[in-house]
Design a protein around this motif. Structure first.
Motif, PDB file in Angstrom:
ATOM      1  N   ALA A  85       0.875  -1.648  -0.118  1.00 17.92           N
ATOM      2  CA  ALA A  85      -0.008  -0.084  -0.057  1.00 17.92           C
ATOM      3  C   ALA A  85       0.777   1.478   0.183  1.00 17.92           C
ATOM      4  CB  ALA A  85      -0.839   0.232   0.978  1.00 17.92           C
ATOM      5  N   ILE A  86       0.590   2.386  -0.627  1.00 12.95           N
ATOM      6  CA  ILE A  86       0.779   3.565  -0.594  1.00 12.95           C
ATOM      7  C   ILE A  86       0.442   4.343   0.222  1.00 12.95           C
ATOM      8  CG2 ILE A  86       1.107   5.596  -1.704  1.00 12.95           C
ATOM      9  CD1 ILE A  86       1.505   4.318  -4.762  1.00 12.95           C
ATOM     10  N   ILE A  87       0.966   5.049   1.366  1.00 16.61           N
ATOM     11  CA  ILE A  87      -0.054   5.669   2.624  1.00 16.61           C
ATOM     12  C   ILE A  87       0.677   6.652   2.716  1.00 16.61           C
ATOM     13  CG2 ILE A  87      -0.481   5.372   5.033  1.00 16.61           C
ATOM     14  CD1 ILE A  87      -1.070   2.712   3.666  1.00 16.61           C
ATOM     15  N   ASN A  88      -1.129   7.447   2.843  1.00 17.57           N
ATOM     16  CA  ASN A  88      -0.777   9.580   3.327  1.00 17.57           C
ATOM     17  C   ASN A  88      -0.011   9.645   4.351  1.00 17.57           C
ATOM     18  OD1 ASN A  88      -2.646   9.721   4.585  1.00 17.57           O
ATOM     19  ND2 ASN A  88      -4.100  10.097   2.744  1.00 17.57           N
ATOM     20  N   SER A  89       0.031  11.054   4.624  1.00 16.14           N
ATOM     21  CA  SER A  89       0.733  10.793   5.876  1.00 16.14           C
ATOM     22  C   SER A  89      -0.463  11.075   6.848  1.00 16.14           C
ATOM     23  CB  SER A  89       1.136  13.460   5.946  1.00 16.14           C
ATOM     24  OG  SER A  89      -0.156  13.534   5.675  1.00 16.14           O
ATOM     25  N   LYS A 115      -6.872  -7.582   3.602  1.00 13.16           N
ATOM     26  CA  LYS A 115      -6.982  -5.711   3.151  1.00 13.16           C
ATOM     27  C   LYS A 115      -6.950  -5.254   4.916  1.00 13.16           C
ATOM     28  CE  LYS A 115      -8.910  -3.909   0.318  1.00 13.16           C
ATOM     29  NZ  LYS A 115     -10.588  -3.156   0.197  1.00 13.16           N
ATOM     30  N   ASP A 116      -7.829  -6.275   5.440  1.00 12.47           N
ATOM     31  CA  ASP A 116      -7.767  -5.459   7.183  1.00 12.47           C
ATOM     32  C   ASP A 116      -6.737  -5.611   8.049  1.00 12.47           C
ATOM     33  OD1 ASP A 116      -9.952  -5.334   9.674  1.00 12.47           O
ATOM     34  OD2 ASP A 116      -9.964  -7.723   9.932  1.00 12.47           O
ATOM     35  N   ALA A 117      -5.838  -6.897   7.880  1.00  8.71           N
ATOM     36  CA  ALA A 117      -4.934  -7.192   9.161  1.00  8.71           C
ATOM     37  C   ALA A 117      -3.597  -5.860   8.628  1.00  8.71           C
ATOM     38  CB  ALA A 117      -4.384  -8.595   8.387  1.00  8.71           C
ATOM     39  N   GLY A 118      -4.011  -5.652   6.731  1.00 11.95           N
ATOM     40  CA  GLY A 118      -3.315  -4.762   6.398  1.00 11.95           C
ATOM     41  C   GLY A 118      -3.157  -3.739   7.260  1.00 11.95           C
ATOM     42  N   ARG A 119      -4.718  -2.735   7.078  1.00  6.47           N
ATOM     43  CA  ARG A 119      -4.308  -1.293   7.612  1.00  6.47           C
ATOM     44  C   ARG A 119      -4.448  -1.147   9.318  1.00  6.47           C
ATOM     45  NH1 ARG A 119     -10.086   0.092   4.260  1.00  6.47           N
ATOM     46  NH2 ARG A 119      -9.111   0.175   1.878  1.00  6.47           N
ATOM     47  N   VAL A 131       2.476   4.519  10.206  1.00  6.12           N
ATOM     48  CA  VAL A 131       3.040   4.066   9.415  1.00  6.12           C
ATOM     49  C   VAL A 131       2.287   5.499   8.560  1.00  6.12           C
ATOM     50  CG1 VAL A 131       3.232   3.430   7.010  1.00  6.12           C
ATOM     51  CG2 VAL A 131       3.132   1.871   9.240  1.00  6.12           C
ATOM     52  N   LYS A 132       3.308   6.776   8.023  1.00  6.17           N
ATOM     53  CA  LYS A 132       2.578   7.375   7.741  1.00  6.17           C
ATOM     54  C   LYS A 132       3.667   7.912   6.404  1.00  6.17           C
ATOM     55  CE  LYS A 132       0.461   9.664  11.797  1.00  6.17           C
ATOM     56  NZ  LYS A 132       0.308  10.860  12.563  1.00  6.17           N
ATOM     57  N   SER A 133       2.941   8.553   5.032  1.00 10.53           N
ATOM     58  CA  SER A 133       4.121   8.854   4.090  1.00 10.53           C
ATOM     59  C   SER A 133       5.051   7.635   3.245  1.00 10.53           C
ATOM     60  CB  SER A 133       4.999  10.361   4.273  1.00 10.53           C
ATOM     61  OG  SER A 133       3.748  11.388   4.561  1.00 10.53           O
ATOM     62  N   ARG A 134       4.288   6.639   3.283  1.00 12.63           N
ATOM     63  CA  ARG A 134       5.167   5.573   2.998  1.00 12.63           C
ATOM     64  C   ARG A 134       4.683   4.717   1.487  1.00 12.63           C
ATOM     65  NH1 ARG A 134       9.629   5.712   4.998  1.00 12.63           N
ATOM     66  NH2 ARG A 134      10.572   3.983   3.723  1.00 12.63           N
TER      67      ARG A 134
END
Length: 397
Positions: free
Chosen positions: A201-205, A244-248, A256-259
């Motif tokens: 995933a690409i995670i925002n800030s 998806k649920d476990a990942g989130r 995790v932010k901006s990664r």
């Protein structure tokens, strides 16, 4: 204008695409690497505002001076990133020393690099993990094995991929491991019968995903490395809801932010102590994109551009890049020295409509990924499995 320092932008070889999209979004892209400038990919040269060559990225003083020069010439550094597992600790130290707040600092490294420390954060995420002990002595390991039984897995607590990872099945193998053990901390875990499913995933800030996908590895990367075998994995056409649920939940637990992240989970292939067949349990977190050509595979599977999505996250904290028609994108890695039933030309002819890329794998990645790769898209698993059979079938001798 934001200043982005990209560590080792020339490796893996496809990472120039991250730099291109950053530059396209108006950032100063400042490269630091040990490759001579004249040997850089031409597209990478066009994507960099400036490049500083060091003799070794392992020499922190050299790298520090490079970033200091960039700060002097261009002003405050907004991002420092390699997107590469090997340099995560270097990235973090530089962020700490230059007070860059857009990523993990030195103090965060234990929980994102040490497999033993990850356990606590998986617990916060309510994701089951394998039982473990630190492999400090034969005696301590035997106490642990008395509880979980053989086989067990031993691997560096702070390691990259499946390097120096072993499956031990007897007291003799345990003693041999300690006699030959490198001088680094090892973790021992119970053996899990499972396939690996990932959350990419690409995670925002704000800690929110703006793109999600995943892959499945039907065979163990550890076995591929240790037996010099061929390699297969594939990007899924749809991310499974439980992954998806476990990942989130894992994203939130680790802060995790901006990664761009690659989290690995086991999907149990039989009932065992940890759960029922089909259950998802934790393996490890990787705070960078899945390695090698996986970003390109994500593009093929989702009809999108993850390089642009990631660069949009950096520049705008969101993206308008769409995803389109979905496919299974299959990776097949052939190992040099094996006699295959079908030649490379045979495969390229038969699967001309499906193939997306055929290429040699860099030596640094070949242990886990094979020497020659074939990437291909398929609408169904049945078509994909037929492709794997044809690519990896060896001649009877």
């Amino acid at each position: 204008m934001k200043n982005f320092v990209f560590i080792s932008p020339n490796f893996p070889t496809n990472y120039w695409k991250f730099c291109k999209e950053l530059r396209g979004n108006g950032l100063n892209v400042l490269g630091v690497g040990d490759c001579p400038y004249d040997e850089l990919n031409p597209e990478l040269k066009l994507s960099l505002t400036e490049y500083y060559r060091v003799n070794s990225l392992e020499n922190y003083d050299e790298v520090y001076r490079a970033v200091a020069l960039f700060a002097f010439k261009y002003g405050r550094i907004d991002f420092i990133e390699s997107n590469n597992e090997y340099w995560l600790e270097l990235d973090a130290k530089l962020r700490t020393d230059f007070n860059v707040c857009s990523g993990f600092k030195e103090e965060d490294m234990a929980r994102v690099k040490h497999k033993s420390k990850m356990k606590e954060y998986y617990k916060k995420a309510c994701v089951v993990t394998a039982r473990y002990c630190m492999a400090t002595s034969v005696e301590e390991c035997k106490k642990f094995i008395a509880k979980v039984g053989y086989p067990v897995i031993v691997k560096p607590d702070n390691g990259v991929g499946a390097n120096d990872t072993y499956k031990l099945s007897s007291d003799e193998e345990l003693k041999k491991f300690f006699n030959e053990k490198p001088p680094v901390e090892y973790i021992m875990e119970e053996f899990v019968e499972a396939e690996v499913n990932s959350y990419d995933a690409i995670i925002n800030s704000k800690g929110e995903p703006i793109f999600e996908t995943g892959n499945v590895t039907p065979m163990s990367i550890m076995d591929i490395v240790n037996t010099n075998g061929n390699s297969i994995y594939y990007i899924v056409n749809e991310l499974a809801p439980d992954v998806k649920d476990a990942g989130r939940r894992t994203v939130k637990a680790f802060g995790v932010k901006s990664r761009f992240v690659h989290f690995e989970f086991f999907r149990l292939t039989k009932d065992q102590y940890l759960g029922k067949k089909g259950d998802v349990i934790a393996l490890e977190v990787n705070m960078r994109p899945c390695g090698g050509f996986s970003p390109d595979m994500m593009n093929y599977a989702n009809s999108t551009d993850v390089y642009k999505i990631w660069a949009d996250m950096i520049a705008y904290d969101s993206t308008l890049v769409p995803t389109g028609e979905k496919f299974y994108c299959a990776y097949a890695g052939r190992r040099d020295g094996k006699q295959f039933e079908y030649s490379g030309e045979d495969i390229e002819r038969k699967y001309a409509a499906n193939l997306k890329a055929v290429d040699r794998i860099p030596d640094a990645l070949a242990a886990a990924m094979g020497n020659t790769m074939y990437l291909a898209n398929f609408k169904t698993k049945e078509e994909m499995n037929a492709f794997y059979k044809d690519v990896l079938l060896t001649k009877e001798i």
